[in-house]
Design a protein around this motif. Structure first.
Motif, mmCIF file in Angstrom:
data_model
loop_
_atom_site.group_PDB
_atom_site.id
_atom_site.type_symbol
_atom_site.label_atom_id
_atom_site.label_comp_id
_atom_site.label_asym_id
_atom_site.label_seq_id
_atom_site.Cartn_x
_atom_site.Cartn_y
_atom_site.Cartn_z
ATOM 1 N N ASP A 1 1.064 -1.246 0.121
ATOM 2 C CA ASP A 1 0.389 0.252 -0.513
ATOM 3 C C ASP A 1 1.301 0.861 -0.329
ATOM 4 O OD1 ASP A 1 -2.086 1.447 -0.066
ATOM 5 O OD2 ASP A 1 -2.904 1.070 2.243
ATOM 6 N N GLY A 2 0.155 2.362 0.010
ATOM 7 C CA GLY A 2 1.098 3.924 0.066
ATOM 8 C C GLY A 2 0.383 5.263 -0.166
ATOM 9 N N LEU A 3 0.903 6.210 -0.854
ATOM 10 C CA LEU A 3 0.465 6.802 -0.646
ATOM 11 C C LEU A 3 0.879 7.882 -2.133
ATOM 12 C CD1 LEU A 3 0.198 10.330 1.136
ATOM 13 C CD2 LEU A 3 0.829 10.419 -0.472
ATOM 14 N N ALA A 4 -0.001 8.194 -3.249
ATOM 15 C CA ALA A 4 0.695 8.716 -4.303
ATOM 16 C C ALA A 4 0.188 10.209 -4.734
ATOM 17 C CB ALA A 4 0.595 7.962 -5.413
ATOM 18 N N PHE A 5 0.571 10.672 -5.707
ATOM 19 C CA PHE A 5 -0.164 12.666 -6.107
ATOM 20 C C PHE A 5 1.022 13.148 -7.094
ATOM 21 C CE2 PHE A 5 2.922 13.091 -2.522
ATOM 22 C CZ PHE A 5 3.374 14.050 -3.306
ATOM 23 N N PRO A 6 -0.006 13.313 -8.379
ATOM 24 C CA PRO A 6 1.248 14.311 -9.465
ATOM 25 C C PRO A 6 1.193 15.453 -8.883
ATOM 26 C CG PRO A 6 -1.309 13.747 -9.486
ATOM 27 C CD PRO A 6 -1.646 13.508 -8.330
ATOM 28 N N LEU A 7 2.619 15.768 -9.293
ATOM 29 C CA LEU A 7 3.079 17.540 -8.565
ATOM 30 C C LEU A 7 3.057 18.420 -10.592
ATOM 31 C CD1 LEU A 7 6.295 17.609 -6.449
ATOM 32 C CD2 LEU A 7 5.282 19.523 -8.715
ATOM 33 N N ILE A 8 2.653 19.103 -10.168
ATOM 34 C CA ILE A 8 2.795 20.127 -11.629
ATOM 35 C C ILE A 8 3.452 21.647 -11.299
ATOM 36 C CG2 ILE A 8 1.496 21.415 -13.279
ATOM 37 C CD1 ILE A 8 -1.522 20.062 -12.646
ATOM 38 N N THR A 9 4.352 21.281 -12.221
ATOM 39 C CA THR A 9 5.457 22.190 -11.839
ATOM 40 C C THR A 9 4.919 23.648 -12.342
ATOM 41 O OG1 THR A 9 6.390 22.059 -13.600
ATOM 42 C CG2 THR A 9 7.183 20.713 -12.518
ATOM 43 N N LEU A 10 5.110 24.975 -12.517
ATOM 44 C CA LEU A 10 5.356 25.655 -13.008
ATOM 45 C C LEU A 10 5.309 25.761 -14.276
ATOM 46 C CD1 LEU A 10 6.792 28.525 -10.734
ATOM 47 C CD2 LEU A 10 4.369 28.078 -10.598
ATOM 48 N N ASP A 11 6.136 25.764 -14.674
ATOM 49 C CA ASP A 11 5.979 24.960 -15.896
ATOM 50 C C ASP A 11 5.215 23.895 -16.882
ATOM 51 O OD1 ASP A 11 6.924 22.741 -15.585
ATOM 52 O OD2 ASP A 11 9.796 22.512 -16.200
ATOM 53 N N GLY A 12 4.596 23.441 -16.264
ATOM 54 C CA GLY A 12 3.507 22.436 -16.714
ATOM 55 C C GLY A 12 3.953 20.693 -16.675
ATOM 56 N N GLN A 13 4.847 20.554 -16.347
ATOM 57 C CA GLN A 13 5.604 19.004 -16.518
ATOM 58 C C GLN A 13 4.171 18.155 -15.161
ATOM 59 O OE1 GLN A 13 9.661 18.644 -15.299
ATOM 60 N NE2 GLN A 13 9.722 17.448 -16.999
ATOM 61 N N ILE A 14 4.303 17.052 -15.062
ATOM 62 C CA ILE A 14 3.481 16.411 -14.432
ATOM 63 C C ILE A 14 4.764 15.638 -13.807
ATOM 64 C CG2 ILE A 14 1.883 14.823 -13.460
ATOM 65 C CD1 ILE A 14 0.599 16.161 -15.527
#
Length: 244
Positions: free
Chosen positions: A122-135
């Motif tokens: 099990d775990g924790l996950a999330f997307p991080l969107i940078t200022l230049d739009g990179q995921i």
């Protein structure tokens, strides 16, 4: 010690990490308390990306080496239900939620089953969107994960801050992090409301300004704080005493 004080303590620890490896070590030192003992962060390769190039997308990795080799060799990224759920949800979640919302077929079931072999159940996950739009996809895993609602929020915030910190170090932006930052009163107000989850539109209604103006104040604050996204900006504003 309350969750807010612990968050400040953890952010301070991460701020003093001066290499990506140190950030990774300190983050896992924090998250292991909740059973999250392994970390993977990186951009998601396009479907069909040659396997030999997939590792180029990894930014931070403290994953069992054999599991990483198998993951790449079997092209699991295209079948991983956690990755699929991250693309859809755009918010932090526990891995177990992905199994409930994504149709599990033979391939995705194999991914989760193999992960369990390496004590990643099990775990924790999330997307991080940078200022230049990179995921950037971030995933923390372990064998026995225990997260209360408050713990989930704490770990999500600290992990987001850590990945942003590592990216700053990677791009050499970290050398300017500790210069004196002065937010305007309006920028502080906008950041304080952002910290409690208000949108640009909601902030505009609360402060009696246009949505465009509230968005501008938040962007200015993020830039001054050297943050790659809103969550990291909130964490940095907390660390600097602008939010209490």
């Amino acid at each position: 010690m309350g969750h807010f004080d612990r968050t400040l303590e953890f952010i301070d620890q991460l701020q003093h990490a001066d290499t990506a490896a140190a950030v990774c070590e300190k983050l896992l030192g924090i998250t292991s308390e909740f059973g999250l003992t392994a970390l993977m962060a990186g951009t998601v390769p396009q479907p069909g990306t040659p396997r030999g190039q997939q590792k180029d997308h990894v930014l931070l990795c403290e994953w069992p080496g054999e599991w990483l080799e198998r993951y790449v060799a079997r092209n699991y990224v295209d079948h991983d239900p956690v990755v699929s759920h991250m693309k859809q949800l755009q918010a932090p979640f526990q891995w177990r939620e992905a199994s409930k919302s994504i149709r599990i077929d033979k391939s995705s079931g194999e991914v989760m089953g193999d992960a369990g072999e390496f004590k990643l159940r099990d775990g924790l996950a999330f997307p991080l969107i940078t200022l230049d739009g990179q995921i950037v996809m971030v995933s923390l895993g372990g064998e026995a994960v225990e997260l209360s609602g408050a713990d989930f929020g704490l770990v999500s915030l600290v992990a987001t801050y850590a990945i942003g910190r590592a990216m700053q170090i990677h791009t050499m932006a970290a050398k300017t992090l500790d210069h004196h930052v002065e937010l305007t009163p309006r920028e502080r107000e906008c950041m304080q409301w952002a910290a409690v989850g208000k949108s640009e539109w909601e902030i505009s209604q609360i402060l009696g300004i246009s949505e465009h103006t509230s968005e501008k104040h938040l962007l200015n604050a993020k830039s001054k704080l050297g943050a790659v996204n809103r969550v990291q900006a909130v964490a940095e504003a907390i660390r600097r005493g602008y939010i209490s």
